[in-house]
Motif scaffolding. Structure first.
Motif, PDB file in Angstrom:
ATOM      1  N   LEU A  70       1.074   7.783  10.351  1.00 36.74           N
ATOM      2  CA  LEU A  70       2.082   6.723  10.022  1.00 36.74           C
ATOM      3  C   LEU A  70       1.899   6.652   8.723  1.00 36.74           C
ATOM      4  O   LEU A  70       0.840   6.633   7.882  1.00 36.74           O
ATOM      5  CB  LEU A  70       1.645   5.427  10.499  1.00 36.74           C
ATOM      6  CG  LEU A  70       1.663   5.229  12.107  1.00 36.74           C
ATOM      7  CD1 LEU A  70       0.930   3.792  12.572  1.00 36.74           C
ATOM      8  CD2 LEU A  70       2.753   5.820  13.018  1.00 36.74           C
ATOM      9  N   PRO A  71       3.114   6.783   7.811  1.00 37.75           N
ATOM     10  CA  PRO A  71       3.081   6.686   6.429  1.00 37.75           C
ATOM     11  C   PRO A  71       2.917   5.305   5.958  1.00 37.75           C
ATOM     12  O   PRO A  71       3.342   4.353   6.515  1.00 37.75           O
ATOM     13  CB  PRO A  71       4.439   7.243   5.995  1.00 37.75           C
ATOM     14  CG  PRO A  71       5.433   7.073   7.176  1.00 37.75           C
ATOM     15  CD  PRO A  71       4.456   6.860   8.433  1.00 37.75           C
ATOM     16  N   ASP A  72       2.473   5.017   4.830  1.00 38.97           N
ATOM     17  CA  ASP A  72       2.358   3.773   4.254  1.00 38.97           C
ATOM     18  C   ASP A  72       3.609   3.283   3.658  1.00 38.97           C
ATOM     19  O   ASP A  72       4.165   4.147   2.941  1.00 38.97           O
ATOM     20  CB  ASP A  72       1.127   3.864   2.942  1.00 38.97           C
ATOM     21  CG  ASP A  72       1.222   2.532   2.297  1.00 38.97           C
ATOM     22  OD1 ASP A  72       1.551   1.461   2.870  1.00 38.97           O
ATOM     23  OD2 ASP A  72       0.948   2.555   0.796  1.00 38.97           O
ATOM     24  N   GLN A  73       3.922   2.051   3.998  1.00 40.52           N
ATOM     25  CA  GLN A  73       5.354   1.388   3.668  1.00 40.52           C
ATOM     26  C   GLN A  73       5.201   0.289   2.806  1.00 40.52           C
ATOM     27  O   GLN A  73       5.972  -0.495   2.759  1.00 40.52           O
ATOM     28  CB  GLN A  73       6.110   1.025   4.934  1.00 40.52           C
ATOM     29  CG  GLN A  73       6.540   2.268   5.826  1.00 40.52           C
ATOM     30  CD  GLN A  73       7.213   1.743   7.266  1.00 40.52           C
ATOM     31  OE1 GLN A  73       7.448   0.734   7.232  1.00 40.52           O
ATOM     32  NE2 GLN A  73       7.513   2.509   8.067  1.00 40.52           N
ATOM     33  N   GLY A  74       3.913   0.229   2.365  1.00 33.84           N
ATOM     34  CA  GLY A  74       3.580  -1.094   1.204  1.00 33.84           C
ATOM     35  C   GLY A  74       3.988  -0.607  -0.326  1.00 33.84           C
ATOM     36  O   GLY A  74       4.836   0.384  -0.278  1.00 33.84           O
ATOM     37  N   PHE A  75       3.628  -1.468  -0.973  1.00 33.40           N
ATOM     38  CA  PHE A  75       4.140  -1.177  -2.526  1.00 33.40           C
ATOM     39  C   PHE A  75       2.927  -1.515  -3.415  1.00 33.40           C
ATOM     40  O   PHE A  75       1.896  -2.330  -3.001  1.00 33.40           O
ATOM     41  CB  PHE A  75       5.223  -2.099  -2.730  1.00 33.40           C
ATOM     42  CG  PHE A  75       4.883  -3.458  -2.286  1.00 33.40           C
ATOM     43  CD1 PHE A  75       4.538  -4.457  -2.953  1.00 33.40           C
ATOM     44  CD2 PHE A  75       5.617  -3.801  -1.079  1.00 33.40           C
ATOM     45  CE1 PHE A  75       4.323  -5.832  -2.571  1.00 33.40           C
ATOM     46  CE2 PHE A  75       5.514  -5.196  -0.383  1.00 33.40           C
ATOM     47  CZ  PHE A  75       4.872  -6.115  -1.334  1.00 33.40           C
ATOM     48  N   PHE A  76       2.874  -1.106  -4.616  1.00 33.23           N
ATOM     49  CA  PHE A  76       2.013  -1.576  -5.729  1.00 33.23           C
ATOM     50  C   PHE A  76       2.206  -2.809  -6.170  1.00 33.23           C
ATOM     51  O   PHE A  76       3.262  -3.360  -6.215  1.00 33.23           O
ATOM     52  CB  PHE A  76       2.102  -0.488  -6.769  1.00 33.23           C
ATOM     53  CG  PHE A  76       1.484   0.805  -6.440  1.00 33.23           C
ATOM     54  CD1 PHE A  76       0.232   0.971  -6.481  1.00 33.23           C
ATOM     55  CD2 PHE A  76       2.167   1.831  -6.414  1.00 33.23           C
ATOM     56  CE1 PHE A  76      -0.413   2.227  -6.338  1.00 33.23           C
ATOM     57  CE2 PHE A  76       1.853   3.259  -5.904  1.00 33.23           C
ATOM     58  CZ  PHE A  76       0.288   3.095  -5.848  1.00 33.23           C
ATOM     59  N   LEU A  77       1.338  -3.694  -6.481  1.00 30.25           N
ATOM     60  CA  LEU A  77       1.394  -5.131  -7.031  1.00 30.25           C
ATOM     61  C   LEU A  77       1.048  -4.885  -8.555  1.00 30.25           C
ATOM     62  O   LEU A  77       0.007  -4.002  -8.831  1.00 30.25           O
ATOM     63  CB  LEU A  77       0.328  -5.801  -6.380  1.00 30.25           C
ATOM     64  CG  LEU A  77       0.491  -5.871  -4.799  1.00 30.25           C
ATOM     65  CD1 LEU A  77      -0.703  -6.537  -4.172  1.00 30.25           C
ATOM     66  CD2 LEU A  77       1.779  -6.664  -4.532  1.00 30.25           C
ATOM     67  N   TYR A  78       1.958  -5.493  -9.247  1.00 31.89           N
ATOM     68  CA  TYR A  78       1.433  -5.585 -10.885  1.00 31.89           C
ATOM     69  C   TYR A  78       1.459  -7.128 -11.191  1.00 31.89           C
ATOM     70  O   TYR A  78       2.208  -7.849 -11.677  1.00 31.89           O
ATOM     71  CB  TYR A  78       2.742  -5.022 -11.442  1.00 31.89           C
ATOM     72  CG  TYR A  78       2.979  -3.687 -11.173  1.00 31.89           C
ATOM     73  CD1 TYR A  78       2.232  -2.668 -11.799  1.00 31.89           C
ATOM     74  CD2 TYR A  78       3.762  -3.247 -10.165  1.00 31.89           C
ATOM     75  CE1 TYR A  78       2.408  -1.331 -11.438  1.00 31.89           C
ATOM     76  CE2 TYR A  78       3.940  -2.005  -9.977  1.00 31.89           C
ATOM     77  CZ  TYR A  78       3.379  -0.804 -10.504  1.00 31.89           C
ATOM     78  OH  TYR A  78       3.420   0.431 -10.212  1.00 31.89           O
ATOM     79  N   PRO A  79       0.227  -7.721 -10.771  1.00 29.99           N
ATOM     80  CA  PRO A  79       0.100  -9.051 -11.210  1.00 29.99           C
ATOM     81  C   PRO A  79       0.091  -9.411 -12.871  1.00 29.99           C
ATOM     82  O   PRO A  79      -0.420  -8.577 -13.500  1.00 29.99           O
ATOM     83  CB  PRO A  79      -1.139  -9.460 -10.504  1.00 29.99           C
ATOM     84  CG  PRO A  79      -2.052  -8.368 -10.499  1.00 29.99           C
ATOM     85  CD  PRO A  79      -1.074  -6.948 -10.382  1.00 29.99           C
ATOM     86  N   PHE A  95       1.597  -0.575   7.409  1.00 31.56           N
ATOM     87  CA  PHE A  95       1.859   0.315   8.543  1.00 31.56           C
ATOM     88  C   PHE A  95       2.639  -0.179   9.605  1.00 31.56           C
ATOM     89  O   PHE A  95       2.084  -1.341  10.470  1.00 31.56           O
ATOM     90  CB  PHE A  95       0.618   1.048   9.117  1.00 31.56           C
ATOM     91  CG  PHE A  95      -0.192   1.793   8.102  1.00 31.56           C
ATOM     92  CD1 PHE A  95       0.218   2.893   7.409  1.00 31.56           C
ATOM     93  CD2 PHE A  95      -1.399   1.066   7.215  1.00 31.56           C
ATOM     94  CE1 PHE A  95      -0.586   3.474   6.336  1.00 31.56           C
ATOM     95  CE2 PHE A  95      -1.763   1.621   6.143  1.00 31.56           C
ATOM     96  CZ  PHE A  95      -1.609   2.856   5.798  1.00 31.56           C
ATOM     97  N   ASN A  96       3.634   0.385  10.099  1.00 32.81           N
ATOM     98  CA  ASN A  96       4.625  -0.114  10.952  1.00 32.81           C
ATOM     99  C   ASN A  96       4.022   0.515  12.495  1.00 32.81           C
ATOM    100  O   ASN A  96       4.321   1.717  12.817  1.00 32.81           O
ATOM    101  CB  ASN A  96       5.944   0.243  11.125  1.00 32.81           C
ATOM    102  CG  ASN A  96       7.143  -0.230  11.914  1.00 32.81           C
ATOM    103  OD1 ASN A  96       6.527  -0.666  12.887  1.00 32.81           O
ATOM    104  ND2 ASN A  96       8.333  -0.078  11.680  1.00 32.81           N
ATOM    105  N   LEU A  97       3.389  -0.227  13.456  1.00 31.31           N
ATOM    106  CA  LEU A  97       2.977   0.508  14.529  1.00 31.31           C
ATOM    107  C   LEU A  97       4.028   0.078  15.766  1.00 31.31           C
ATOM    108  O   LEU A  97       3.594   0.441  16.767  1.00 31.31           O
ATOM    109  CB  LEU A  97       1.821  -0.442  14.848  1.00 31.31           C
ATOM    110  CG  LEU A  97       0.489  -0.426  14.180  1.00 31.31           C
ATOM    111  CD1 LEU A  97      -0.874  -1.058  14.833  1.00 31.31           C
ATOM    112  CD2 LEU A  97       0.095   1.108  13.639  1.00 31.31           C
ATOM    113  N   SER A  98       5.082  -0.111  15.250  1.00 30.89           N
ATOM    114  CA  SER A  98       6.234  -0.379  16.467  1.00 30.89           C
ATOM    115  C   SER A  98       6.450   0.661  17.424  1.00 30.89           C
ATOM    116  O   SER A  98       7.017   0.450  18.521  1.00 30.89           O
ATOM    117  CB  SER A  98       7.573  -0.800  15.966  1.00 30.89           C
ATOM    118  OG  SER A  98       8.121  -0.076  15.121  1.00 30.89           O
TER     119      SER A  98
END
Lengths: 234, 113
Positions: A70-79, A95-98
């Protein structure tokens, strides 16, 4: 009528493959080494006529007959205000486990983090990676990690190259309760080592790390319809 | 009573034939990463009574062929796969997941009546 019959037959077979319809991916994803190796090993065994247990993945030491990368579908955070002054990188991993069906039992969930080939030399030895479980919902893009909303899973001093984390319990919980899947929070911290004599440029190094970081989740499941515990090999 | 034995030439007898499944022909190459296709094979040919014993036949096929010889309205025993083997498939779904699965009974290794 013939076309409709063909489509119907195709639909029935695709259901056998656990697909609702023929996928139409825009581009092929890279195939990870472990999947390629298992595929090639099974092909070689089939060619030579060696009997195989299709419900056991010997390369990973677990029972299972479906392997998903499963590929990572998240994103970087720039606080605006960094979590800590030494924070080099913050990322929400999702990660989408659906795709995992109800009758499939999770037997392995391995998070893979690849920091890139030169992470150690670029960032120096004073590097620390921390992985947290996000426990509460948040508004995308306005995520601010606060104590109580995240739970520390693991901390790795001096990480380099490729790292593997066992997330079986976490993934089982996400799979049983999809509404609890808020992802993971990854932070990489850098302590500037002024005494080492290395000409260290943390901003450049962290930018390079953001580019080279690659996260994925390898999931193995066992489908009880296809793998009967009492079935003996002939 | 003597049973008439139908003649069958060797090439018409039940045996395995080559059949290559090319995923491109099915349009499945757009989502199956590997293999590009596989030799699935198929079974075809006659199962005459005289040869049911030598054609890897089941007892049932023998009895059916025997009955067919006595009563021509009984259909002839059929040529079917008697040994199948699995293949592995690497494919991609609509969520960009790369999946490796093993499917049983995809390749015909042997045929029988």
């Amino acid at each position: 009528a013939l076309g409709q019959a063909v489509q119907f037959q195709e639909y029935v077979f695709l259901q056998f493959l656990d697909l609702d319809k023929a996928p139409s991916p825009q581009k092929f994803q890279p195939v990870p080494y472990i999947l390629k190796k298992i595929f090639q090993d099974r092909e070689a065994a089939a060619t030579t006529g060696v009997s195989q247990d299709l419900c056991y993945v010997k390369e990973l030491g677990v029972r299972g007959n479906v392997l998903r990368f499963l590929p990572d579908q998240g994103f970087f955070l720039y606080p605006k205000k960094p979590f800590q002054a030494s924070s080099c990188l913050q990322k929400l991993l999702y990660f989408n486990l659906s795709a995992i069906k109800e009758r499939e039992q999770l037997t392995l969930a391995q998070l893979g983090l690849d920091l890139g080939p030169s992470s150690y030399y670029n960032l120096g030895p004073e590097l620390e990676l921390a992985l947290f479980l996000v426990q509460e919902p948040h508004v995308w893009g306005q995520f601010t990690p606060k104590p109580g909303k995240i739970f520390a899973l693991q901390s790795v001093p001096w990480p380099q190259g490729a790292l593997r984390f066992n997330l079986l319990d976490v993934a089982k919980d996400w799979n049983d309760n999809p509404q609890k899947n808020f992802g993971l929070f990854l932070e990489i911290l850098v302590k500037e080592d002024r005494d080492s004599g290395v000409n260290f440029q943390p901003e450049d190094a962290c930018t390079r790390l953001r580019r080279s970081l690659h996260a994925s989740l390898l999931v193995v499941t066992l489908n009880s319809d296809q793998c009967h515990p009492s079935r003996k090999r002939r | 009573a003597a049973i008439p034995v139908p003649k069958a030439s060797c090439k018409n007898l039940c045996h395995r034939h080559q059949l290559f499944i090319n995923f491109r022909d099915l349009g499945w190459h757009k989502w199956i990463i590997a293999p590009k296709g596989f030799m699935a094979n198929y079974c075809h040919g006659d199962c005459p009574f005289s040869l049911t014993v030598s054609l890897n036949s089941s007892n049932y096929a023998f009895m059916q062929a025997l009955m067919q010889a006595v009563d021509p309205e009984t259909p002839q025993a059929v040529c079917i796969p008697s040994k199948l083997s699995p293949i592995s498939m690497l494919y991609q779904d609509n969520n960009d997941n790369v999946i490796l699965r093993h499917y049983e009974d995809m390749v015909v290794d042997e045929c029988g009546c």
